[in-house]
Design an enzyme around this catalytic site. Structure first.
Site, mmCIF file in Angstrom:
data_model
loop_
_atom_site.group_PDB
_atom_site.id
_atom_site.type_symbol
_atom_site.label_atom_id
_atom_site.label_comp_id
_atom_site.label_asym_id
_atom_site.label_seq_id
_atom_site.Cartn_x
_atom_site.Cartn_y
_atom_site.Cartn_z
ATOM 1 N N ASP A 18 -1.213 -4.841 3.234
ATOM 2 C CA ASP A 18 -1.036 -3.849 3.769
ATOM 3 C C ASP A 18 -0.553 -3.883 5.356
ATOM 4 O OD1 ASP A 18 -2.807 -1.946 4.931
ATOM 5 O OD2 ASP A 18 -4.614 -2.600 3.945
ATOM 6 N N GLU A 43 0.691 -1.162 0.134
ATOM 7 C CA GLU A 43 0.197 0.045 -0.265
ATOM 8 C C GLU A 43 0.600 1.224 0.369
ATOM 9 O OE1 GLU A 43 -3.736 2.489 2.666
ATOM 10 O OE2 GLU A 43 -2.939 0.269 3.546
ATOM 11 N N ASP A 89 -6.308 -4.051 0.778
ATOM 12 C CA ASP A 89 -7.131 -4.510 1.310
ATOM 13 C C ASP A 89 -8.104 -5.906 1.616
ATOM 14 O OD1 ASP A 89 -7.216 -1.728 2.465
ATOM 15 O OD2 ASP A 89 -8.169 -0.800 0.506
ATOM 16 N N ASP A 113 -4.112 -2.735 8.467
ATOM 17 C CA ASP A 113 -5.609 -2.069 7.543
ATOM 18 C C ASP A 113 -6.344 -1.922 9.193
ATOM 19 O OD1 ASP A 113 -7.207 -2.204 4.934
ATOM 20 O OD2 ASP A 113 -8.118 -3.750 6.748
#
Length: 283
Positions: A96, A75, A228, A99
């Protein structure tokens, strides 16, 4: 490669991802007790901390050490590069680092390290570690799903009127995306056949794992990224659930939304409404 060799390889990938997720989660948990340096990315609601960057660097460096020929999508790397990443058929780790960064900043206990491995553009290994609550969700293709080593299973709910559904406002506050989500949620919430209850927990990965372990019956969102979704996708499927794009199309983690549910019947009844959602223009 034989089927047996493939399963052994996936088990090895999972074992490695579990160790790295634990290490990364410990770093994040320690940092959660300290003052946080917070920046914003594309909107005031899209937060990033020094811990996000540190954890992502740790995860990618460790994975690259084990698998130097693999590719990586993170990310924070994607945000820094300013270009949406490309997913190919090559084995690719999708990460991620935290998250639920807003949850992390506020001390709300739903934040997780999410690590997914996609081969042929499909997630085949997933680890989601809620380091605040010490919940380690894991799955590999054909191996079932677990939380802290114990098998988990989705709920058998088929009726929206008996379902607890997760949804979120997302980090991008674009009017058309929010309005379409509110419209869909309103239609699902009203008589004569309303969804029993809605919840918003602020982490797509944790939401998907909540469906996987049966404490929530479904989840939909129209403003997500591959990092995600990738870790949670295989966990939901291996727990016996279904994942798809909210329009009812097969799930492509590079598209900007997801719908998951414990049963195909519930998913189909949700899709009758979520197919009306708007999505970001970027793929």
């Amino acid at each position: 490669m034989t089927e047996e060799q493939s399963e052994v390889t996936l088990e090895e990938y999972l074992h490695t991802a579990l160790k790295i997720a634990r290490q990364a989660g410990n770093v994040a948990k320690e940092a959660s007790l300290l003052d946080k340096q917070v920046e914003t990315k594309t909107s005031t609601a899209d937060l990033v901390t020094e811990t996000d960057k540190r954890v992502e660097e740790l995860v990618i460096s460790q994975l690259r050490h084990h698998y130097p020929t693999h590719r990586f999508i993170g990310e924070e790397c994607a945000a820094d590069g300013g270009k949406y990443p490309e997913l190919t058929d090559h084995p690719t780790w999708i990460i991620d680092p935290i998250d639920g960064t807003t949850n992390f900043v506020h001390g709300y206990p739903f934040s997780a390290v999410s690590i997914g491995l996609a081969i042929d553009k499909t997630p085949v290994v997933g680890v989601v570690y809620n380091f605040v609550m010490d919940q380690m969700f894991a799955a590999r293709k054909g191996g079932g799903a677990t939380m802290n080593g114990t098998p988990i299973h989705v709920s058998k709910c088929t009726e929206p009127t008996k379902a607890m559904i997760l949804v979120d406002t997302g980090s991008t506050k674009k009017e058309r995306l929010l309005q379409s989500k509110f419209d869909v949620t309103y239609k699902l919430a009203k008589e004569p056949n309303p969804v029993e209850s809605f919840r918003c927990i602020g982490s797509a990965a944790v939401a998907m794992c909540s469906v996987a372990c049966g404490i929530a019956d479904g989840y939909y969102e129209n403003d997500l990224h591959c990092w995600d979704i990738a870790g949670g996708d295989i966990i939901v499927r291996e727990a016996g659930g279904v994942t798809m794009f909210p329009t009812g199309d097969p799930l492509d983690v590079m598209r900007r939304g997801v719908l998951c549910a414990g049963t195909q019947e519930l998913a189909a009844k949700l899709v009758a409404f979520t197919k009306q959602l708007e999505f970001p223009n970027t793929i």
